[in-house]
Design a protein around this motif. Structure first.
Motif, PDB file in Angstrom:
ATOM      1  N   GLN A 185       0.826  -1.198   0.000  1.00 60.80           N
ATOM      2  CA  GLN A 185       0.000   0.000   0.000  1.00 60.80           C
ATOM      3  C   GLN A 185       0.866   1.256   0.000  1.00 60.80           C
ATOM      4  O   GLN A 185       1.946   1.283   0.602  1.00 60.80           O
ATOM      5  N   LEU A 186       0.369   2.282  -0.711  1.00 61.86           N
ATOM      6  CA  LEU A 186       0.966   3.621  -0.680  1.00 61.86           C
ATOM      7  C   LEU A 186      -0.109   4.587  -0.199  1.00 61.86           C
ATOM      8  O   LEU A 186      -1.241   4.556  -0.703  1.00 61.86           O
ATOM      9  N   VAL A 187       0.259   5.459   0.737  1.00 61.80           N
ATOM     10  CA  VAL A 187      -0.700   6.420   1.269  1.00 61.80           C
ATOM     11  C   VAL A 187      -0.089   7.815   1.211  1.00 61.80           C
ATOM     12  O   VAL A 187       0.950   8.072   1.836  1.00 61.80           O
ATOM     13  N   GLU A 188      -0.749   8.715   0.459  1.00 63.45           N
ATOM     14  CA  GLU A 188      -0.280  10.097   0.351  1.00 63.45           C
ATOM     15  C   GLU A 188      -0.894  10.955   1.454  1.00 63.45           C
ATOM     16  O   GLU A 188      -2.007  10.691   1.921  1.00 63.45           O
ATOM     17  N   SER A 189      -0.163  11.984   1.827  1.00 62.00           N
ATOM     18  CA  SER A 189      -0.669  12.985   2.762  1.00 62.00           C
ATOM     19  C   SER A 189       0.049  14.306   2.503  1.00 62.00           C
ATOM     20  O   SER A 189       1.075  14.324   1.808  1.00 62.00           O
ATOM     21  N   GLY A 190      -0.527  15.377   3.044  1.00 60.30           N
ATOM     22  CA  GLY A 190       0.143  16.671   2.974  1.00 60.30           C
ATOM     23  C   GLY A 190      -0.427  17.649   1.975  1.00 60.30           C
ATOM     24  O   GLY A 190       0.071  18.773   1.848  1.00 60.30           O
ATOM     25  N   GLY A 191      -1.455  17.251   1.240  1.00 59.11           N
ATOM     26  CA  GLY A 191      -2.058  18.181   0.297  1.00 59.11           C
ATOM     27  C   GLY A 191      -2.851  19.261   1.008  1.00 59.11           C
ATOM     28  O   GLY A 191      -2.991  19.263   2.229  1.00 59.11           O
ATOM     29  N   GLY A 211       2.653  30.956  -5.139  1.00 55.45           N
ATOM     30  CA  GLY A 211       3.948  31.319  -4.587  1.00 55.45           C
ATOM     31  C   GLY A 211       4.293  30.593  -3.310  1.00 55.45           C
ATOM     32  O   GLY A 211       5.441  30.645  -2.852  1.00 55.45           O
ATOM     33  N   GLY A 212       3.314  29.908  -2.736  1.00 59.79           N
ATOM     34  CA  GLY A 212       3.526  29.193  -1.490  1.00 59.79           C
ATOM     35  C   GLY A 212       4.127  27.811  -1.696  1.00 59.79           C
ATOM     36  O   GLY A 212       4.451  27.413  -2.819  1.00 59.79           O
ATOM     37  N   SER A 213       4.249  27.070  -0.582  1.00 57.23           N
ATOM     38  CA  SER A 213       4.886  25.754  -0.594  1.00 57.23           C
ATOM     39  C   SER A 213       4.017  24.714   0.106  1.00 57.23           C
ATOM     40  O   SER A 213       3.257  25.053   1.024  1.00 57.23           O
ATOM     41  N   LEU A 214       4.163  23.495  -0.326  1.00 55.45           N
ATOM     42  CA  LEU A 214       3.560  22.336   0.332  1.00 55.45           C
ATOM     43  C   LEU A 214       4.541  21.181   0.220  1.00 55.45           C
ATOM     44  O   LEU A 214       5.344  21.128  -0.717  1.00 55.45           O
ATOM     45  N   ARG A 215       4.422  20.245   1.154  1.00 47.59           N
ATOM     46  CA  ARG A 215       5.210  19.022   1.065  1.00 47.59           C
ATOM     47  C   ARG A 215       4.274  17.818   1.143  1.00 47.59           C
ATOM     48  O   ARG A 215       3.520  17.675   2.106  1.00 47.59           O
ATOM     49  N   LEU A 216       4.346  16.998   0.115  1.00 49.45           N
ATOM     50  CA  LEU A 216       3.570  15.759   0.073  1.00 49.45           C
ATOM     51  C   LEU A 216       4.423  14.598   0.577  1.00 49.45           C
ATOM     52  O   LEU A 216       5.628  14.542   0.320  1.00 49.45           O
ATOM     53  N   SER A 217       3.773  13.683   1.282  1.00 51.48           N
ATOM     54  CA  SER A 217       4.423  12.466   1.745  1.00 51.48           C
ATOM     55  C   SER A 217       3.721  11.258   1.151  1.00 51.48           C
ATOM     56  O   SER A 217       2.501  11.276   0.958  1.00 51.48           O
ATOM     57  N   CYS A 218       4.502  10.224   0.876  1.00 54.23           N
ATOM     58  CA  CYS A 218       3.970   8.965   0.349  1.00 54.23           C
ATOM     59  C   CYS A 218       4.560   7.852   1.203  1.00 54.23           C
ATOM     60  O   CYS A 218       5.755   7.543   1.074  1.00 54.23           O
ATOM     61  N   ALA A 219       3.753   7.295   2.078  1.00 53.09           N
ATOM     62  CA  ALA A 219       4.213   6.256   2.988  1.00 53.09           C
ATOM     63  C   ALA A 219       3.926   4.876   2.409  1.00 53.09           C
ATOM     64  O   ALA A 219       2.783   4.580   2.038  1.00 53.09           O
ATOM     65  N   ALA A 220       4.958   4.043   2.356  1.00 46.31           N
ATOM     66  CA  ALA A 220       4.816   2.683   1.850  1.00 46.31           C
ATOM     67  C   ALA A 220       4.616   1.725   3.013  1.00 46.31           C
ATOM     68  O   ALA A 220       5.313   1.827   4.029  1.00 46.31           O
ATOM     69  N   SER A 221       3.696   0.802   2.854  1.00 43.32           N
ATOM     70  CA  SER A 221       3.492  -0.241   3.861  1.00 43.32           C
ATOM     71  C   SER A 221       3.401  -1.586   3.169  1.00 43.32           C
ATOM     72  O   SER A 221       2.923  -1.684   2.030  1.00 43.32           O
ATOM     73  N   GLY A 222       3.878  -2.625   3.851  1.00 44.77           N
ATOM     74  CA  GLY A 222       3.857  -3.967   3.278  1.00 44.77           C
ATOM     75  C   GLY A 222       5.062  -4.278   2.409  1.00 44.77           C
ATOM     76  O   GLY A 222       5.193  -5.399   1.924  1.00 44.77           O
ATOM     77  N   PHE A 223       5.919  -3.293   2.185  1.00 48.76           N
ATOM     78  CA  PHE A 223       7.136  -3.501   1.408  1.00 48.76           C
ATOM     79  C   PHE A 223       8.099  -2.362   1.722  1.00 48.76           C
ATOM     80  O   PHE A 223       7.696  -1.327   2.261  1.00 48.76           O
ATOM     81  N   THR A 224       9.369  -2.564   1.369  1.00 50.51           N
ATOM     82  CA  THR A 224      10.351  -1.498   1.540  1.00 50.51           C
ATOM     83  C   THR A 224      10.665  -0.893   0.174  1.00 50.51           C
ATOM     84  O   THR A 224      10.572  -1.558  -0.852  1.00 50.51           O
ATOM     85  N   LEU A 225      11.040   0.363   0.201  1.00 50.46           N
ATOM     86  CA  LEU A 225      11.263   1.100  -1.038  1.00 50.46           C
ATOM     87  C   LEU A 225      12.554   0.716  -1.746  1.00 50.46           C
ATOM     88  O   LEU A 225      12.764   1.117  -2.888  1.00 50.46           O
ATOM     89  N   ASP A 226      13.419  -0.061  -1.083  1.00 52.42           N
ATOM     90  CA  ASP A 226      14.746  -0.332  -1.627  1.00 52.42           C
ATOM     91  C   ASP A 226      14.712  -0.978  -3.009  1.00 52.42           C
ATOM     92  O   ASP A 226      15.635  -0.777  -3.791  1.00 52.42           O
ATOM     93  N   SER A 227      13.698  -1.765  -3.317  1.00 51.67           N
ATOM     94  CA  SER A 227      13.639  -2.494  -4.582  1.00 51.67           C
ATOM     95  C   SER A 227      12.738  -1.834  -5.608  1.00 51.67           C
ATOM     96  O   SER A 227      12.404  -2.450  -6.620  1.00 51.67           O
ATOM     97  N   LYS A 253      11.612   6.167   7.568  1.00 53.27           N
ATOM     98  CA  LYS A 253      10.145   6.133   7.619  1.00 53.27           C
ATOM     99  C   LYS A 253       9.545   5.411   6.418  1.00 53.27           C
ATOM    100  O   LYS A 253       8.317   5.356   6.286  1.00 53.27           O
ATOM    101  N   ASN A 254      10.408   4.891   5.522  1.00 49.69           N
ATOM    102  CA  ASN A 254       9.920   4.199   4.326  1.00 49.69           C
ATOM    103  C   ASN A 254       8.947   5.094   3.554  1.00 49.69           C
ATOM    104  O   ASN A 254       7.845   4.668   3.155  1.00 49.69           O
ATOM    105  N   THR A 255       9.364   6.329   3.355  1.00 50.34           N
ATOM    106  CA  THR A 255       8.494   7.367   2.806  1.00 50.34           C
ATOM    107  C   THR A 255       9.217   8.138   1.710  1.00 50.34           C
ATOM    108  O   THR A 255      10.437   8.345   1.777  1.00 50.34           O
ATOM    109  N   VAL A 256       8.450   8.545   0.706  1.00 49.81           N
ATOM    110  CA  VAL A 256       8.955   9.418  -0.348  1.00 49.81           C
ATOM    111  C   VAL A 256       8.277  10.774  -0.202  1.00 49.81           C
ATOM    112  O   VAL A 256       7.067  10.841   0.044  1.00 49.81           O
ATOM    113  N   LEU A 257       9.057  11.830  -0.345  1.00 49.82           N
ATOM    114  CA  LEU A 257       8.564  13.185  -0.162  1.00 49.82           C
ATOM    115  C   LEU A 257       8.597  13.950  -1.476  1.00 49.82           C
ATOM    116  O   LEU A 257       9.441  13.693  -2.345  1.00 49.82           O
ATOM    117  N   LEU A 258       7.680  14.885  -1.620  1.00 46.81           N
ATOM    118  CA  LEU A 258       7.704  15.816  -2.745  1.00 46.81           C
ATOM    119  C   LEU A 258       7.554  17.216  -2.172  1.00 46.81           C
ATOM    120  O   LEU A 258       6.462  17.593  -1.721  1.00 46.81           O
TER     121      LEU A 258
END
Length: 126
Positions: A3-9, A15-31, A75-80
């Motif tokens: 599963q992938l779950v986004e948050s932060g929208g 002109g402003g900023s936001l940071r999105l997070s994508c948390a992975a569960s059930g697997f690790t991002l290494d592969s 955190k096994n998470t990808v950020l944008l």
């Protein structure tokens, strides 16, 4: 279950900023390489940024210099990180993952990816 779950929208002024997070569960991002995509109303989904297993990055021309993709391995998470947001950045943003043996490659074609998050709305408006 993989599963992938986004948050932060949310809503931000141009002109402003936001940071999105994508948390992975059930697997690790290494592969996997990970991509961020977005879909605006009435438009096709487009690739925004991706990060390879070796953490090399690729960006769409429309976001170069404004968006940064990165990983938080602990955190096994990808950020944008999205800076200098514009009204035409408004869209639902999705993260996606593709399992691969390639180390330095990632792509921005949505057809490559087999695992998708549910999406997070980003709105840049005054």
């Amino acid at each position: 279950q993989l599963q992938l779950v986004e948050s932060g929208g949310g809503l931000v002024q141009p002109g402003g900023s936001l940071r999105l997070s994508c948390a992975a569960s059930g697997f690790t991002l290494d592969s996997y390489f990970i991509g961020w995509f977005r879909q605006a109303p009435g438009k096709e989904r487009e690739g925004v940024a991706c990060i390879s297993r070796s953490r090399t990055t690729t960006y769409a021309d429309s976001v170069k210099g404004r968006f940064t993709i990165s990983t938080d391995n602990a955190k096994n998470t990808v950020l944008l990180q999205m800076n200098s947001l514009r009204p035409n950045d408004t869209a639902v943003y999705f993260c996606a993952a593709h399992k691969t043996v390639l180390i330095r490659y990632c792509g921005l074609s949505e057809r490559t990816y087999e695992l998708w998050g549910q999406g997070s709305q980003v709105t840049a408006s005054s």
